[in-house]
Design an enzyme around this catalytic site. Structure first.
Site, short mmCIF file in Angstrom:
data_model
loop_
_atom_site.label_atom_id
_atom_site.label_comp_id
_atom_site.label_asym_id
_atom_site.label_seq_id
_atom_site.Cartn_x
_atom_site.Cartn_y
_atom_site.Cartn_z
N HIS A 64 -7.02 -5.47 -2.03
CA HIS A 64 -5.93 -4.70 -1.42
C HIS A 64 -5.22 -5.57 -0.38
O HIS A 64 -5.41 -5.43 0.83
CB HIS A 64 -6.50 -3.44 -0.78
CG HIS A 64 -5.47 -2.39 -0.49
ND1 HIS A 64 -4.77 -1.75 -1.48
CD2 HIS A 64 -5.02 -1.87 0.68
CE1 HIS A 64 -3.94 -0.87 -0.94
NE2 HIS A 64 -4.07 -0.94 0.37
N SER A 108 0.85 -1.18 0.00
CA SER A 108 0.00 0.00 0.00
C SER A 108 0.90 1.25 0.00
O SER A 108 1.70 1.40 -0.92
CB SER A 108 -0.96 -0.03 1.19
OG SER A 108 -1.98 0.91 1.05
N ASP A 122 -8.51 -4.69 -6.55
CA ASP A 122 -8.23 -3.71 -5.50
C ASP A 122 -9.03 -2.44 -5.73
O ASP A 122 -8.85 -1.75 -6.75
CB ASP A 122 -6.73 -3.39 -5.52
CG ASP A 122 -6.28 -2.59 -4.31
OD1 ASP A 122 -7.12 -1.94 -3.67
OD2 ASP A 122 -5.08 -2.62 -4.01
#
Length: 612
Positions: free
Chosen positions: A583, A466, A551
């Site tokens: 994600h 991330s 995602d």
């Protein structure tokens, strides 16, 4: 150096044997997560864990979030499809096994707002069914499945706040300047009125905790007139705040309230490690007794409605997830289970808190994990960058830190500026510093480790997911001479397309992103200067990039556009796309595939070990 035996990836990253225990509110049953045919499901057993049986039948992604209905008759859980984060709510009758989908709406996300003992048949939820950008609040009747609108979102509410009767009397609304307003009303029929304004400076560190039982006071995390977020009691009649708990260097973390009075009883501060402060003096002996049960830092995972039994979870740097049931009347506890008992046969590494000074004088904190039994001298090092970025690393069991140390690497985790928990000045120092001073802090962490001869300067990798994935791409792009290789998982490569493609339900946070990252419309050149995609020609090290196809936060294009640029320039890279993930990687087979590729990649470029 002589290292202990390799820990199999399956033991580190496969499904836990058991996890996330919760006692039914009446205390008659215990629920927990455990695999059924390799997929995590909810099991129900006696309070001692006997006569266990699965009550859910997920066959795909596994269940990760569940809770008991307050009448102790049903287990409720959330599930999405392929990582799309359009969470749906299901309920299973524990006695009959009958399962119902309570929110059967396609492409709609449910959020759980509140469910407590005083309204056992009602769950307050939020749904973006009317408009994908905004979540309205509903009371869900668990007997009939009917929804009753409690509050309609005017278009800027990011959080709903109920009172003890599950009446929505509070709301947090975003402002165009990146701040937030706390709105209140006496009843659901009355208009909203502004009660508290948090500027952009205070917004990320502050917010409501909940109403008192009588509805006359509100408890807040509040950093106004202070650097750190304090726990404050706000009298709603006089508007006078009273500070209940504060620390000059650290924000209030957890707040645990009494299940009947709703008054805060315990707060924690995460300093180098988690520390608890009892606001109710009657709980001080309980904290003392709990601290003797296990090793590491503990958290209170659950309480029965009678408040006579608590589920306590311990996490140490070398002890993952050990749970106990604490009997409050006798102030003693009984062992429940370990989440990963297979790890007990392996040697794990200690995690040590570290601190150093960044190039501009800011003090940075973090954690260092080195291979067990090895002197921290000239080791290959992996700089493991946390996501968020408005988050932080903490002391305790970290499977990636243990994996890296077991493979022969020092693992360094740094809470760079912009991380939470250290006060608003530290957090706000990260504003508009993606790829700037936030990245400098990571570079300074490497220089610190090299200067202390912990790290071999020729064998340093940057790794993260991330925001950490963005930082890995930025490290490969902006400081390629510092790193030997980089691993980016679901990391944004182009800040313009990243901000412009956020999920619809993040639209109320857009002003905050513009404030803290940058505005694609007003300053595209600034964001281009901080986006690794536009500086691929500076990359001189190998990259491993991994992405979930579904995602919703960091779209697939964020990885694929930089992969295409790497291909066009003939740069060394590997790309892993997971078609059934979002994600991050929820399915154990996908986690194992990723970590197998990652450790082969790191071994090839840093010289560590890899499981065949």
């Amino acid at each position: 150096m002589s290292l202990p035996p390799l820990i199999p990836r399956e033991v580190l990253f496969g499904n836990p044997e058991r996890a996330a225990p919760l006692l039914s509110p009446d205390g008659t049953r215990l629920a927990y997560l455990a695999p059924v045919d390799g997929v995590l499901n909810v099991w129900v057993a006696s309070p001692q864990g006997q006569d266990a049986r699965p009550v859910t039948r997920d066959r795909d992604r596994g269940i990760r979030t569940y809770f008991w209905s307050r009448d102790s008759r049903q287990v409720l859980y959330l599930q999405d499809k392929g990582g799309d984060e359009n969470w749906r709510l299901f309920a299973v009758d524990v006695a009959s096994g009958l399962e119902r989908e309570l929110t059967p709406y396609p492409d709609v996300q449910v959020q759980i707002i509140e469910h407590h003992k005083h309204r056992p048949r009602t769950v307050l939820i939020a749904l973006n069914r009317r408009d994908p950008r905004y979540h309205d609040a509903f009371r869900l009747d668990l007997r009939t499945g009917q929804l009753h609108l409690a509050a309609e979102n005017p278009g800027n509410v990011v959080q709903w706040l109920p009172d003890a009767d599950l009446q929505v009397r509070g709301a947090v609304a975003s402002r165009e300047d990146g701040g937030f307003d706390l709105l209140l009303r006496g009843t659901e029929l009355e208009p909203w009125r502004p009660a508290v304004h948090w500027s952009a400076c205070d917004a990320l560190a502050s917010g409501p905790v909940g109403f008192s039982r009588d509805g006359r006071a509100l408890f807040l995390r509040d950093s106004r007139e202070a650097d750190t977020a304090r726990l404050v009691r706000l009298d709603l009649e006089s508007s006078r705040p009273a500070v209940l708990a504060a620390d000059p260097e650290h924000d209030v973390a957890e707040v645990i309230a009494h299940p009947d009075s709703f008054e805060p009883q315990l707060v924690s501060f995460i300093r180098a490690r988690r520390e608890w402060l009892p606001l109710d003096p009657d709980l001080a002996p309980d904290l003392d007794a709990i601290s003797t049960l296990g090793d590491g830092d503990f958290s209170i995972a659950d309480r029965t409605d009678a408040d006579d039994r608590w589920v306590i979870g311990f996490s140490g740097d070398r002890t993952p997830g050990t749970y106990y049931v604490y009997q409050r009347p006798h102030r003693r506890g009984s062992y429940l289970f370990d989440t990963r008992p297979a790890l007990q046969g392996y040697t794990l590494a200690p995690m040590e808190p570290v601190r150093f000074t960044a190039r501009d004088g800011l003090t940075l904190h973090g954690y260092l994990t080195v291979p067990p039994g090895t002197a921290p001298r000239l080791l290959p090092l992996v700089l493991n960058v946390h996501g968020g970025p408005w988050h932080r690393d903490v002391w305790g069991y970290d499977p990636e830190a243990q994996w890296l140390a077991n493979r022969g690497y020092a693992c360094l985790q740094i809470n760079f500026r912009g991380s939470t928990g250290y006060g608003k000045a530290f957090l706000n120092a990260g504003d508009r510093e993606w790829g700037g001073k936030m990245q400098d802090d990571l570079s300074d962490a490497v220089y610190w480790a090299v200067q202390r001869r912990i790290a071999d300067p020729a064998r340093v990798a940057i790794y993260g997911g991330s925001y950490g994935g963005y930082a890995a791409l930025a490290g490969a792009t902006f400081t390629p001479d510092l790193f030997r290789c980089a691993v980016s998982v679901v990391g944004p490569s182009n800040l313009i397309t990243f901000i412009n493609s956020i999920p619809p339900y993040w639209s109320s946070y857009r002003a905050m992103l513009h404030q803290r990252v940058g505005d694609p419309d007003a300053e595209p050149e600034f964001l281009r200067s901080r986006s690794p995609l536009f500086h691929v020609d500076r990359i001189r090290i190998p990259l491993l990039i991994a992405q979930g196809a579904n995602d919703p936060r960091v779209k697939r294009a964020e990885s694929e556009q930089i992969v295409e640029a790497l291909k066009a320039k003939g740069l060394d890279h590997e790309y892993l796309l997971f078609e059934d993930e979002g994600h991050g990687f929820a399915k154990p087979e996908n986690r194992l595939r990723f970590y197998a590729a990652a450790e082969r990649f790191l071994a090839r470029h840093l010289g560590g070990r890899a499981e065949p």
